[in-house]
Design a protein around this motif. Structure first.
Motif, PDB file in Angstrom:
ATOM      1  N   GLN A  12       0.828  -1.208   0.000  1.00 49.49           N
ATOM      2  CA  GLN A  12       0.000   0.000   0.000  1.00 49.49           C
ATOM      3  C   GLN A  12       0.864   1.260   0.000  1.00 49.49           C
ATOM      4  N   THR A  34      -3.804  -1.548  -6.208  1.00 41.30           N
ATOM      5  CA  THR A  34      -2.968  -2.643  -5.694  1.00 41.30           C
ATOM      6  C   THR A  34      -3.651  -3.970  -6.016  1.00 41.30           C
ATOM      7  N   ALA A 124      -0.227   4.701   4.994  1.00 45.25           N
ATOM      8  CA  ALA A 124      -0.797   3.425   4.577  1.00 45.25           C
ATOM      9  C   ALA A 124      -1.388   2.660   5.743  1.00 45.25           C
TER      10      ALA A 124
END
Length: 325
Positions: A12, A34, A124
């Protein structure tokens, strides 16, 4: 060191790193996702960050094999050292070279910022599905390194993605990610009674410089090995005995060589013959008596300077033969 959420946190954070550094070259809205490359390529500008392989770091694989004592007590918290391999692909309108422009931005960003920043890791970790990640507190930094794949390796990689058409992409490796175990090692017991003695030379109980025991009644410190016995010459008796034993061994070897026919010189040297006798034996010359007779029987010069033979004392007519002239 970090927990098991470190792998997903790195993925991330990498997507956020690419997304935050697209400008100013890219002046369009780009979606950074992702996930693996889609089977239906999107027409909108898109970048996919896909973690396709997780491997153990070769240099750190065996760094913590011994983690427990013989009784099972945990001595060191085990940690798994991992390398993450990412496939980064770019999609967009091919007539406008969107994919190539996006890949150029990705390569420039990861070359300029190869180490994952702490603030991006914290950003993240604020995702709901990454709550509890402690990668930001890890002293080990994550570094991105480009990998070079040839045509065969690239074909195998995209062959694993079933029914997925090839897209322009780059491959990067992220290392090092350390995953801690849950158990904590038992802390070591503190020192209860330190036993450290510091004594200057010459003080009672201190050894003399050079390892020679002092004559003023000094005793070695507790637990020290006793000093070796010494002789009047100042050398340890053990060294004296070793020297004598070595000399005796050499003498025995010399005698044995002489006895086994090792040569007349070694035999005479072992027997202790005087130098003159050894020289006489070596040259094979006459004895002392013969040399005397030769010296007395040699020629003598008379008053005229001529050389004549010397007469023996027992010849007739010699003054010393006992007869009257």
């Amino acid at each position: 060191m970090s927990n098991a959420l470190a792998v997903a946190t790195v993925t991330q954070a990498l997507a956020l790193l690419i997304e935050h550094h697209l400008h100013p070259e890219i002046d369009m809205a780009v979606s950074v996702e992702t996930r693996k490359p889609p089977s239906d390529p999107p027409t909108e500008p898109t970048i996919t960050v896909f973690l396709y392989q997780v491997s153990h770091n070769p240099s750190m694989r065996n760094s913590d094999l011994v983690t427990r004592a013989s009784d099972g007590t945990l001595l060191k918290r085990p940690a798994a050292a991992l390398d993450l391999h990412f496939l980064i692909s770019a999609y967009g309108e091919e007539t406008e070279l969107v994919g190539q422009r996006l890949i150029g931005s990705v390569v420039r960003t990861l070359h300029e910022i190869p180490v994952l920043p702490r603030e991006l890791i914290e950003e993240a970790a604020r995702r709901p599905y990454l709550a509890g990640s402690d990668l930001a507190e890890s002293p080990q930094k994550v570094r991105f390194t480009p990998l070079q794949l040839d045509v065969d390796e690239t074909s195998k990689l995209w062959g694993m993605l079933h029914h997925t058409p090839y897209a322009l992409s780059v491959v990067y490796q992220a290392s090092l990610v350390l995953l801690d175990g849950h158990q904590k090692p038992v802390p070591a017991k503190p020192v209860q009674k330190p036993d450290v003695r510091v004594l200057p030379f010459g003080a009672p109980g201190a050894p003399e410089p050079g390892g020679v025991a002092g004559g003023g009644g000094a005793t070695p410190p507790p637990g020290a090995a006793p000093a070796p016995a010494e002789t009047a010459g100042g050398r340890p008796a053990a060294a004296k005995r070793a020297t004598s034993a070595g000399a005796a061994s050499i003498a025995r070897a010399t005698v044995a060589k002489a006895a086994s026919g090792g040569g007349a010189r070694a035999a005479k040297k072992a027997a202790g013959d005087p130098p003159a006798a050894r020289r006489s034996s070596k040259s094979g010359g006459p004895s002392a008596g013969s040399r005397t007779r030769k010296a007395t029987g040699g020629g003598a010069r008379d008053g005229t300077g001529r050389t004549g033979k010397a007469r023996r004392t027992d010849d007739p007519g010699h003054p010393d033969d006992g007869t009257e002239s």
